[in-house]
Write an enzyme that holds these catalytic residues in place. Sequence first.
Site, short mmCIF file in Angstrom:
data_model
loop_
_atom_site.label_atom_id
_atom_site.label_comp_id
_atom_site.label_asym_id
_atom_site.label_seq_id
_atom_site.Cartn_x
_atom_site.Cartn_y
_atom_site.Cartn_z
N PRO A 2 -57.81 17.74 -49.92
CG PRO A 2 -57.42 15.76 -48.85
CD PRO A 2 -58.43 16.82 -48.98
CD GLU A 3 -59.39 19.04 -56.13
OE1 GLU A 3 -59.33 18.66 -57.31
OE2 GLU A 3 -59.75 20.18 -55.81
#
Length: 290
Positions: A2-3
């Site tokens: 996840p960014e």
Amino acid sequence: MPELPEVETVRAGLAPAMEGYRLTHVETRRGDLRIPFPQDFVARTQGRKITRLYRRAKYLLADLDSGETLVIHLGMSGRMSVYSHGKRRKLGNYVYDMAPDGAGTGKHDHVVFETDAPARIVFNDHRRFGLMALVDTKTLEQDKLFRAIGVEPLSEDFNTAYLARALDGKKTPIKSALLDQRTIAGLGNIYVCEALFRSHISPKKLAGAISREKLAPLVAAIKKVLKDAIAAGGSTLRDHAQATGDPGNFQHHFLVYDREGLPCKRTCKGTVKRFVQAGRSTFYCPKCQS
DNA sequence: CGAATGACCTGTGAGC
DNA sequence: TGCTCACAGGTCATTC
């Protein structure tokens, strides 16, 4: 996984089942995440009401009515899944399925929250690079986890003047500088590659050597790619799922990431190359990024 | 000091 | 089928 866009997508999907609700039951199933749980984690969370659910950098933050904030990081492979109790249920703009048998008892299900939405929320992270912690809400920004974090890229504080100052004199490649959470909060490998492509900047260019005229397009490209990715529910390569379990869709809009050997999507007739930079894969088009 | 490297951990897909 | 290798969205401690 996840960014920033993936974390923001998860936050949006969790909020209807968490914000304003009480944690009626909390269970930790495995304590050895990146930072081990405090011993009294259950005692400090169970029975508490979540007054606000928000995001800072790649962290999910849940303010509790006890004056503490539950800090969640998804690492590379973390998921937060919401299951409705009793029946499939629409809350806010999201529809949550009922929990399948065994939801929350899987090998990598590390934390299970029940809320009075009513819903079960399962934190799953097979690589265990994620973490959960409890910090004092009032002094959150001074906490070890947050005190060195840079500006939010979607805020007005992130602009050409800020970026010029942040990159000034830096001898590290721009790719590494943008990945550094002290420069900008929330960018990761995918969106740095995409933003550099979209602003025609080579990932190898030294950060301090980027011309002033290229900074405005870079700032604009970062904001645009993040907004578009959030609108698409993030990018699903392997692990990312929204809180409803649905995958994201932004991987279909990549221009360079994961496109090694394929033709550049511009008309330059170049070929996308992959090379390793600071231990991470970088994708770029040598022909139209300089 | 800043910048590069490897460690953390599990799963998956490619190639043989 | 089954092995081995490379690689994966992130961060952090250590080394130069």
